[in-house]
Design a protein around this motif. Structure first.
Motif, PDB file in Angstrom:
ATOM      1  N   TYR A  88     -49.219  -2.929  15.797  1.00  0.00           N
ATOM      2  CA  TYR A  88     -49.718  -3.867  16.798  1.00  0.00           C
ATOM      3  C   TYR A  88     -51.244  -3.917  16.749  1.00  0.00           C
ATOM      4  O   TYR A  88     -51.907  -2.875  16.734  1.00  0.00           O
ATOM      5  N   SER A  89     -51.790  -5.145  16.716  1.00  0.00           N
ATOM      6  CA  SER A  89     -53.243  -5.333  16.710  1.00  0.00           C
ATOM      7  C   SER A  89     -53.574  -6.681  17.348  1.00  0.00           C
ATOM      8  O   SER A  89     -52.680  -7.436  17.709  1.00  0.00           O
ATOM      9  N   ASP A  90     -54.877  -6.962  17.435  1.00  0.00           N
ATOM     10  CA  ASP A  90     -55.336  -8.270  17.916  1.00  0.00           C
ATOM     11  C   ASP A  90     -55.564  -9.255  16.775  1.00  0.00           C
ATOM     12  O   ASP A  90     -55.910 -10.405  17.009  1.00  0.00           O
ATOM     13  N   ALA A  91     -55.410  -8.817  15.535  1.00  0.00           N
ATOM     14  CA  ALA A  91     -55.731  -9.643  14.376  1.00  0.00           C
ATOM     15  C   ALA A  91     -54.770 -10.826  14.236  1.00  0.00           C
ATOM     16  O   ALA A  91     -53.599 -10.743  14.579  1.00  0.00           O
ATOM     17  N   SER A  92     -55.291 -11.926  13.704  1.00  0.00           N
ATOM     18  CA  SER A  92     -54.458 -13.078  13.390  1.00  0.00           C
ATOM     19  C   SER A  92     -54.803 -13.531  11.974  1.00  0.00           C
ATOM     20  O   SER A  92     -55.961 -13.842  11.696  1.00  0.00           O
ATOM     21  N   PRO A  93     -53.811 -13.522  11.074  1.00  0.00           N
ATOM     22  CA  PRO A  93     -52.435 -13.087  11.277  1.00  0.00           C
ATOM     23  C   PRO A  93     -52.378 -11.585  11.576  1.00  0.00           C
ATOM     24  O   PRO A  93     -53.363 -10.875  11.370  1.00  0.00           O
ATOM     25  N   PRO A  94     -51.230 -11.122  12.041  1.00  0.00           N
ATOM     26  CA  PRO A  94     -51.120  -9.695  12.397  1.00  0.00           C
ATOM     27  C   PRO A  94     -51.511  -8.785  11.231  1.00  0.00           C
ATOM     28  O   PRO A  94     -51.175  -9.059  10.080  1.00  0.00           O
ATOM     29  N   ALA A  95     -52.227  -7.715  11.550  1.00  0.00           N
ATOM     30  CA  ALA A  95     -52.672  -6.767  10.525  1.00  0.00           C
ATOM     31  C   ALA A  95     -51.484  -6.029   9.936  1.00  0.00           C
ATOM     32  O   ALA A  95     -50.580  -5.617  10.665  1.00  0.00           O
ATOM     33  N   SER A  96     -51.512  -5.868   8.638  1.00  0.00           N
ATOM     34  CA  SER A  96     -50.484  -5.071   7.970  1.00  0.00           C
ATOM     35  C   SER A  96     -51.104  -3.735   7.553  1.00  0.00           C
ATOM     36  O   SER A  96     -52.323  -3.587   7.532  1.00  0.00           O
ATOM     37  N   PRO A  97     -50.278  -2.745   7.229  1.00  0.00           N
ATOM     38  CA  PRO A  97     -50.817  -1.435   6.832  1.00  0.00           C
ATOM     39  C   PRO A  97     -51.743  -1.536   5.625  1.00  0.00           C
ATOM     40  O   PRO A  97     -51.517  -2.330   4.714  1.00  0.00           O
ATOM     41  N   CYS A  98     -52.792  -0.711   5.633  1.00  0.00           N
ATOM     42  CA  CYS A  98     -53.712  -0.662   4.496  1.00  0.00           C
ATOM     43  C   CYS A  98     -53.016  -0.035   3.293  1.00  0.00           C
ATOM     44  O   CYS A  98     -51.902   0.476   3.390  1.00  0.00           O
ATOM     45  N   GLY A  99     -53.670  -0.034   2.168  1.00  0.00           N
ATOM     46  CA  GLY A  99     -53.077   0.511   0.951  1.00  0.00           C
ATOM     47  C   GLY A  99     -52.712   1.978   1.067  1.00  0.00           C
ATOM     48  O   GLY A  99     -51.639   2.396   0.634  1.00  0.00           O
ATOM     49  N   ALA A 100     -53.601   2.783   1.646  1.00  0.00           N
ATOM     50  CA  ALA A 100     -53.305   4.215   1.802  1.00  0.00           C
ATOM     51  C   ALA A 100     -52.091   4.412   2.700  1.00  0.00           C
ATOM     52  O   ALA A 100     -51.218   5.234   2.407  1.00  0.00           O
ATOM     53  N   CYS A 101     -52.015   3.655   3.782  1.00  0.00           N
ATOM     54  CA  CYS A 101     -50.856   3.781   4.679  1.00  0.00           C
ATOM     55  C   CYS A 101     -49.578   3.338   3.985  1.00  0.00           C
ATOM     56  O   CYS A 101     -48.521   3.941   4.178  1.00  0.00           O
ATOM     57  N   ARG A 102     -49.656   2.301   3.184  1.00  0.00           N
ATOM     58  CA  ARG A 102     -48.470   1.843   2.453  1.00  0.00           C
ATOM     59  C   ARG A 102     -47.917   2.965   1.584  1.00  0.00           C
ATOM     60  O   ARG A 102     -46.716   3.180   1.527  1.00  0.00           O
ATOM     61  N   GLN A 103     -48.806   3.697   0.908  1.00  0.00           N
ATOM     62  CA  GLN A 103     -48.356   4.808   0.072  1.00  0.00           C
ATOM     63  C   GLN A 103     -47.735   5.911   0.925  1.00  0.00           C
ATOM     64  O   GLN A 103     -46.696   6.466   0.578  1.00  0.00           O
ATOM     65  N   ILE A 104     -48.340   6.227   2.054  1.00  0.00           N
ATOM     66  CA  ILE A 104     -47.804   7.268   2.931  1.00  0.00           C
ATOM     67  C   ILE A 104     -46.455   6.845   3.494  1.00  0.00           C
ATOM     68  O   ILE A 104     -45.501   7.637   3.518  1.00  0.00           O
ATOM     69  N   LEU A 105     -46.327   5.599   3.932  1.00  0.00           N
ATOM     70  CA  LEU A 105     -45.046   5.110   4.446  1.00  0.00           C
ATOM     71  C   LEU A 105     -43.965   5.184   3.377  1.00  0.00           C
ATOM     72  O   LEU A 105     -42.828   5.569   3.659  1.00  0.00           O
ATOM     73  N   PHE A 106     -44.318   4.818   2.145  1.00  0.00           N
ATOM     74  CA  PHE A 106     -43.361   4.842   1.037  1.00  0.00           C
ATOM     75  C   PHE A 106     -42.814   6.248   0.802  1.00  0.00           C
ATOM     76  O   PHE A 106     -41.643   6.415   0.477  1.00  0.00           O
ATOM     77  N   GLU A 107     -43.657   7.246   0.969  1.00  0.00           N
ATOM     78  CA  GLU A 107     -43.241   8.639   0.770  1.00  0.00           C
ATOM     79  C   GLU A 107     -42.052   9.007   1.666  1.00  0.00           C
ATOM     80  O   GLU A 107     -41.187   9.782   1.276  1.00  0.00           O
ATOM     81  N   PHE A 108     -42.013   8.436   2.864  1.00  0.00           N
ATOM     82  CA  PHE A 108     -41.008   8.829   3.847  1.00  0.00           C
ATOM     83  C   PHE A 108     -39.873   7.832   4.015  1.00  0.00           C
ATOM     84  O   PHE A 108     -38.775   8.236   4.408  1.00  0.00           O
ATOM     85  N   ALA A 109     -40.103   6.555   3.739  1.00  0.00           N
ATOM     86  CA  ALA A 109     -39.045   5.575   4.005  1.00  0.00           C
ATOM     87  C   ALA A 109     -39.302   4.253   3.277  1.00  0.00           C
ATOM     88  O   ALA A 109     -39.695   3.267   3.890  1.00  0.00           O
ATOM     89  N   PRO A 110     -39.066   4.211   1.967  1.00  0.00           N
ATOM     90  CA  PRO A 110     -39.371   2.992   1.214  1.00  0.00           C
ATOM     91  C   PRO A 110     -38.593   1.758   1.673  1.00  0.00           C
ATOM     92  O   PRO A 110     -39.062   0.641   1.495  1.00  0.00           O
ATOM     93  N   GLU A 111     -37.439   1.948   2.252  1.00  0.00           N
ATOM     94  CA  GLU A 111     -36.632   0.799   2.675  1.00  0.00           C
ATOM     95  C   GLU A 111     -36.795   0.462   4.153  1.00  0.00           C
ATOM     96  O   GLU A 111     -36.157  -0.470   4.653  1.00  0.00           O
ATOM     97  N   ALA A 112     -37.638   1.184   4.864  1.00  0.00           N
ATOM     98  CA  ALA A 112     -37.832   0.926   6.294  1.00  0.00           C
ATOM     99  C   ALA A 112     -38.420  -0.462   6.516  1.00  0.00           C
ATOM    100  O   ALA A 112     -39.113  -1.017   5.657  1.00  0.00           O
ATOM    101  N   ARG A 113     -38.157  -1.010   7.677  1.00  0.00           N
ATOM    102  CA  ARG A 113     -38.678  -2.319   8.069  1.00  0.00           C
ATOM    103  C   ARG A 113     -40.014  -2.124   8.775  1.00  0.00           C
ATOM    104  O   ARG A 113     -40.132  -1.266   9.655  1.00  0.00           O
ATOM    105  N   VAL A 114     -41.037  -2.891   8.377  1.00  0.00           N
ATOM    106  CA  VAL A 114     -42.355  -2.883   9.000  1.00  0.00           C
ATOM    107  C   VAL A 114     -42.547  -4.236   9.671  1.00  0.00           C
ATOM    108  O   VAL A 114     -42.452  -5.273   9.008  1.00  0.00           O
ATOM    109  N   ILE A 115     -42.783  -4.210  10.970  1.00  0.00           N
ATOM    110  CA  ILE A 115     -42.978  -5.441  11.720  1.00  0.00           C
ATOM    111  C   ILE A 115     -44.391  -5.421  12.291  1.00  0.00           C
ATOM    112  O   ILE A 115     -44.749  -4.528  13.054  1.00  0.00           O
ATOM    113  N   CYS A 116     -45.185  -6.395  11.892  1.00  0.00           N
ATOM    114  CA  CYS A 116     -46.574  -6.492  12.333  1.00  0.00           C
ATOM    115  C   CYS A 116     -46.660  -7.583  13.392  1.00  0.00           C
ATOM    116  O   CYS A 116     -46.176  -8.699  13.190  1.00  0.00           O
TER     117      CYS A 116
END
Length: 141
Positions: A88-116
């Motif tokens: 959740y952010s104030d950005a338009s379009p909604p902010a998505s995870p940065c590159g470092a966060c994408r790698q960290i998220l992938f480590e734990f749940a590559p198929e998880a749904r990310v909703i921005c």
């Protein structure tokens, strides 16, 4: 012929409990330098919700993203995977995870749904794997 934006695929509405947790984390974000607040909340397979906010530091490299804070809270509680994440952010379009966060998220749940989501109600959604194709993985061994 124009190509469809792959990051506009399959938008879904965020779960109300995850959205509320991400908004609360957003309100608690510490962003005195960038003034760019972000809140994140994730759900584990057993239904637990863990939230995190971005936390900046005068030594910029020591700051933490909201997604990383949520992952750290999840891991500190002994959980190792998640099914859904709201950013959740104030950005338009909604902010998505940065590159470092994408790698960290992938480590734990590559198929998880990310909703921005942003304050205006705009929604974008993807899987972690869509956000980070060809992710780095260490070979099991």
């Amino acid at each position: 012929m124009t190509q469809a934006d792959p990051f506009q695929s399959n938008p879904v509405q965020p779960d109300p409990a995850l959205l509320a947790a991400a908004r609360t984390a957003f309100a608690n974000a510490y962003a005195p330098y960038s003034h760019f607040k972000v809140g994140a909340a994730l759900r584990t397979p057993d239904g637990q919700i863990f939230a995190g906010a971005n936390v900046e530091n005068a030594s910029y490299g020591l700051g933490r993203c909201a997604e990383q804070s949520a992952i750290q809270a999840m891991n500190s509680a002994g959980q190792r995977t998640f099914t859904d994440l709201v950013v959740y952010s104030d950005a338009s379009p909604p902010a998505s995870p940065c590159g470092a966060c994408r790698q960290i998220l992938f480590e734990f749940a590559p198929e998880a749904r990310v909703i921005c989501v942003n304050a205006a109600g705009e929604v974008l959604s993807y899987s972690v794997a869509e956000l980070l194709p060809h992710a780095f993985k260490l070979e099991e061994g």
